[in-house]
Design a protein around this motif. Sequence first.
Motif, PDB file in Angstrom:
ATOM      1  N   TRP A  15      32.501  40.943  41.969  1.00  0.00           N
ATOM      2  CA  TRP A  15      31.467  41.696  41.256  1.00  0.00           C
ATOM      3  C   TRP A  15      30.760  42.598  42.255  1.00  0.00           C
ATOM      4  CZ3 TRP A  15      30.137  40.675  36.002  1.00  0.00           C
ATOM      5  CH2 TRP A  15      30.854  39.636  35.422  1.00  0.00           C
ATOM      6  N   THR A  16      30.197  43.701  41.775  1.00  0.00           N
ATOM      7  CA  THR A  16      29.456  44.599  42.652  1.00  0.00           C
ATOM      8  C   THR A  16      28.185  45.085  41.965  1.00  0.00           C
ATOM      9  OG1 THR A  16      29.655  46.542  44.079  1.00  0.00           O
ATOM     10  CG2 THR A  16      30.636  46.714  41.916  1.00  0.00           C
ATOM     11  N   CYS A  17      27.221  45.453  42.783  1.00  0.00           N
ATOM     12  CA  CYS A  17      25.959  46.012  42.293  1.00  0.00           C
ATOM     13  C   CYS A  17      25.964  47.492  42.631  1.00  0.00           C
ATOM     14  CB  CYS A  17      24.778  45.312  42.958  1.00  0.00           C
ATOM     15  SG  CYS A  17      23.181  46.003  42.487  1.00  0.00           S
ATOM     16  N   SER A  18      25.943  48.335  41.618  1.00  0.00           N
ATOM     17  CA  SER A  18      26.001  49.784  41.842  1.00  0.00           C
ATOM     18  C   SER A  18      24.799  50.331  42.615  1.00  0.00           C
ATOM     19  CB  SER A  18      26.130  50.523  40.508  1.00  0.00           C
ATOM     20  OG  SER A  18      27.345  50.172  39.899  1.00  0.00           O
ATOM     21  N   PRO A  19      23.562  49.945  42.251  1.00  0.00           N
ATOM     22  CA  PRO A  19      22.411  50.525  42.948  1.00  0.00           C
ATOM     23  C   PRO A  19      22.368  50.233  44.454  1.00  0.00           C
ATOM     24  CG  PRO A  19      21.691  49.509  40.918  1.00  0.00           C
ATOM     25  CD  PRO A  19      23.128  49.123  41.115  1.00  0.00           C
ATOM     26  N   CYS A  20      22.691  49.009  44.858  1.00  0.00           N
ATOM     27  CA  CYS A  20      22.549  48.691  46.285  1.00  0.00           C
ATOM     28  C   CYS A  20      23.889  48.415  46.974  1.00  0.00           C
ATOM     29  CB  CYS A  20      21.583  47.532  46.485  1.00  0.00           C
ATOM     30  SG  CYS A  20      22.105  45.978  45.786  1.00  0.00           S
ATOM     31  N   MET A  45      25.233  42.489  37.988  1.00  0.00           N
ATOM     32  CA  MET A  45      26.384  42.987  38.730  1.00  0.00           C
ATOM     33  C   MET A  45      27.501  43.349  37.754  1.00  0.00           C
ATOM     34  SD  MET A  45      26.347  40.537  42.072  1.00  0.00           S
ATOM     35  CE  MET A  45      26.879  41.717  43.300  1.00  0.00           C
ATOM     36  N   GLU A  46      28.385  44.237  38.173  1.00  0.00           N
ATOM     37  CA  GLU A  46      29.495  44.701  37.348  1.00  0.00           C
ATOM     38  C   GLU A  46      30.795  44.092  37.848  1.00  0.00           C
ATOM     39  OE1 GLU A  46      29.438  48.945  37.548  1.00  0.00           O
ATOM     40  OE2 GLU A  46      27.342  49.058  36.953  1.00  0.00           O
ATOM     41  N   TYR A  47      31.618  43.616  36.911  1.00  0.00           N
ATOM     42  CA  TYR A  47      32.914  43.035  37.261  1.00  0.00           C
ATOM     43  C   TYR A  47      33.814  44.098  37.859  1.00  0.00           C
ATOM     44  CZ  TYR A  47      37.629  41.249  36.688  1.00  0.00           C
ATOM     45  OH  TYR A  47      38.927  40.880  36.916  1.00  0.00           O
ATOM     46  N   VAL A  48      34.525  43.743  38.956  1.00  0.00           N
ATOM     47  CA  VAL A  48      35.423  44.690  39.615  1.00  0.00           C
ATOM     48  C   VAL A  48      36.876  44.265  39.442  1.00  0.00           C
ATOM     49  CG1 VAL A  48      36.090  45.722  41.826  1.00  0.00           C
ATOM     50  CG2 VAL A  48      33.675  45.274  41.330  1.00  0.00           C
ATOM     51  N   GLU A  49      37.200  43.024  39.863  1.00  0.00           N
ATOM     52  CA  GLU A  49      38.584  42.583  39.819  1.00  0.00           C
ATOM     53  C   GLU A  49      38.685  41.070  39.987  1.00  0.00           C
ATOM     54  OE1 GLU A  49      40.555  44.482  43.102  1.00  0.00           O
ATOM     55  OE2 GLU A  49      39.022  43.820  44.521  1.00  0.00           O
TER      56      GLU A  49
END
Length: 77
Positions: A15-20, A45-49
């Motif tokens: 997962w990743t956080c776009s803002p930071c 957070m947004e799912y990536v893979e």
Amino acid sequence: MGWRPIKEELILHRWTCSPCVKSAEVSPNWYEKNGSPVCICGEDMEYVETLLDCKFDPMRETLVIPIKDVKKGFYAS
């Protein structure tokens, strides 16, 4: 080909956080207690893979993935 059960301890979700621009990797059983990941900045957070811990067979150029033997109730390699 077909769908096969895989040991949960071999799977991580990234997962990743776009803002930071921070990222996290969590196992499937983590969601039961925590839900979807939230960054320390407070953003969802947004799912990536999905990541799979497996071996690569260079002779066959394929992945070797341990699967669960559903009939016998245990995992096979």
